[in-house]
Motif scaffolding. Structure first.
Motif, PDB file in Angstrom:
ATOM      1  N   ALA A 153     -29.063 -10.946  36.844  1.00  0.00           N
ATOM      2  CA  ALA A 153     -27.600 -10.828  36.794  1.00  0.00           C
ATOM      3  C   ALA A 153     -27.029 -11.053  35.407  1.00  0.00           C
ATOM      4  O   ALA A 153     -25.916 -10.597  35.112  1.00  0.00           O
ATOM      5  CB  ALA A 153     -26.966 -11.812  37.775  1.00  0.00           C
ATOM      6  N   CYS A 154     -27.763 -11.768  34.557  1.00  0.00           N
ATOM      7  CA  CYS A 154     -27.242 -12.084  33.230  1.00  0.00           C
ATOM      8  C   CYS A 154     -28.390 -12.290  32.264  1.00  0.00           C
ATOM      9  O   CYS A 154     -29.561 -12.261  32.654  1.00  0.00           O
ATOM     10  CB  CYS A 154     -26.356 -13.323  33.283  1.00  0.00           C
ATOM     11  SG  CYS A 154     -27.231 -14.821  33.804  1.00  0.00           S
ATOM     12  N   HIS A 155     -28.056 -12.487  31.003  1.00  0.00           N
ATOM     13  CA  HIS A 155     -29.062 -12.818  30.000  1.00  0.00           C
ATOM     14  C   HIS A 155     -29.152 -14.341  29.928  1.00  0.00           C
ATOM     15  O   HIS A 155     -28.302 -14.990  29.318  1.00  0.00           O
ATOM     16  CB  HIS A 155     -28.684 -12.236  28.640  1.00  0.00           C
ATOM     17  CG  HIS A 155     -28.713 -10.735  28.590  1.00  0.00           C
ATOM     18  ND1 HIS A 155     -29.851 -10.001  28.873  1.00  0.00           N
ATOM     19  CD2 HIS A 155     -27.744  -9.829  28.299  1.00  0.00           C
ATOM     20  CE1 HIS A 155     -29.586  -8.717  28.746  1.00  0.00           C
ATOM     21  NE2 HIS A 155     -28.324  -8.580  28.406  1.00  0.00           N
ATOM     22  N   LEU A 156     -30.166 -14.904  30.581  1.00  0.00           N
ATOM     23  CA  LEU A 156     -30.321 -16.355  30.618  1.00  0.00           C
ATOM     24  C   LEU A 156     -30.874 -16.874  29.292  1.00  0.00           C
ATOM     25  O   LEU A 156     -31.812 -16.309  28.735  1.00  0.00           O
ATOM     26  CB  LEU A 156     -31.267 -16.769  31.741  1.00  0.00           C
ATOM     27  CG  LEU A 156     -30.731 -16.795  33.169  1.00  0.00           C
ATOM     28  CD1 LEU A 156     -31.824 -17.249  34.125  1.00  0.00           C
ATOM     29  CD2 LEU A 156     -29.517 -17.716  33.291  1.00  0.00           C
ATOM     30  N   SER A 157     -30.289 -17.966  28.826  1.00  0.00           N
ATOM     31  CA  SER A 157     -30.813 -18.623  27.637  1.00  0.00           C
ATOM     32  C   SER A 157     -32.079 -19.386  27.979  1.00  0.00           C
ATOM     33  O   SER A 157     -32.455 -19.522  29.148  1.00  0.00           O
ATOM     34  CB  SER A 157     -29.775 -19.607  27.086  1.00  0.00           C
ATOM     35  OG  SER A 157     -29.690 -20.761  27.924  1.00  0.00           O
TER      36      SER A 157
END
Length: 260
Positions: free
Chosen positions: A108-112
């Protein structure tokens, strides 16, 4: 992770005012060359909180890494579901935090990379403990969870398969209150959140945290899944990797022992 500050309504009003200030500040900063990381978050002490020193442990670590990457962190607090929605969809934000790692979130997102860890466990009244060796042993009990929170892969699978009965509450603070009142037999909660909340509301002598963890989950910043979000995530990660997270956490609690 939802609004769980013991001050309740007064903090919610403060959050609303701060959010208005966030949009004004973000608009003004857009007129300058200052690089911002604009993140939605929540009240989740001691990790995040408007009234905590430096915004809480997770906010402090995220701010340090952002500064090292050449950015300034700007955050605004909401209820958890709203924070996720704004962080993923609202162009006024670059993402949200702190988020537990999961494969779903990674899509769903670019996880750090990890900004810390959370130990999830079972809290019960000392007079009515629950002993378990496996997650399946918890099936006879209805457990309190927070709506929208992850609870570890094994427990979440049991919940989704309806093998584990649960009662979803609005926040950790609400669940802790229900536990103290005997309305829940056990609740799933982060160890530090439980300790912090009980230190403010009282009741530590009533409640025990089971020594067997339900899950140990890493915490992350969830950057928007856009080319800009990816670029920001990569810069953030490069700076984060140079930080000693254990030392940052230890120094934070040494400076502000009242938070713990």
């Amino acid at each position: 992770m939802a609004d769980c500050h013991p001050l309740g309504t007064s903090v919610n009003r403060f959050v609303f005012v701060l959010a208005l200030g966030f949009f004004c500040t973000a608009h003004c900063q857009a007129q300058t060359d200052t690089k911002l990381i604009r993140l939605a978050t929540l009240e989740w002490p001691p990790y995040n909180g408007l009234l905590l020193p430096q915004g809480g442990l997770s906010t402090h670590i995220t701010s340090v890494a952002a500064k090292a990457a050449g950015y300034r962190l700007l955050s605004a607090s909401f209820e958890w579901a709203t924070a996720v929605q704004k962080g993923e969809k609202d162009p006024s934000f670059d993402g949200y935090f702190p988020e537990y790692y999961s494969q779903e979130r990674e899509q769903a997102c670019h996880l750090s990379k990890s900004i810390g860890n959370s130990v999830l466990g079972l809290a019960t009244l000392r007079t009515s403990p629950i002993n378990f060796n496996a997650i399946s042993d918890l099936a006879p009990y209805t457990l309190g969870i927070v709506d929208g929170y992850l609870n570890g892969e094994t427990l979440d699978q049991a919940i989704q398969a309806k093998r584990q009965p649960v009662e979803a509450g609005a926040s950790d603070a609400v669940n802790i209150q229900k536990l103290r009142a005997g309305k829940l037999r056990g609740i799933v909660v982060d160890k530090n959140v439980l300790r912090y909340t009980l230190s403010r509301t009282g009741g530590a002598e009533q409640i025990t945290f089971n020594a067997r963890p339900i899950a140990e989950l890493s915490l992350h910043v969830c950057f928007r899944r856009t080319p800009g979000g990816l670029q920001m995530r990569n810069a953030f990660d490069a700076a984060l990797q140079k930080q000693n997270l254990e030392q940052l956490e230890n120094n934070y609690f040494k400076m502000f022992p009242v938070v713990r």
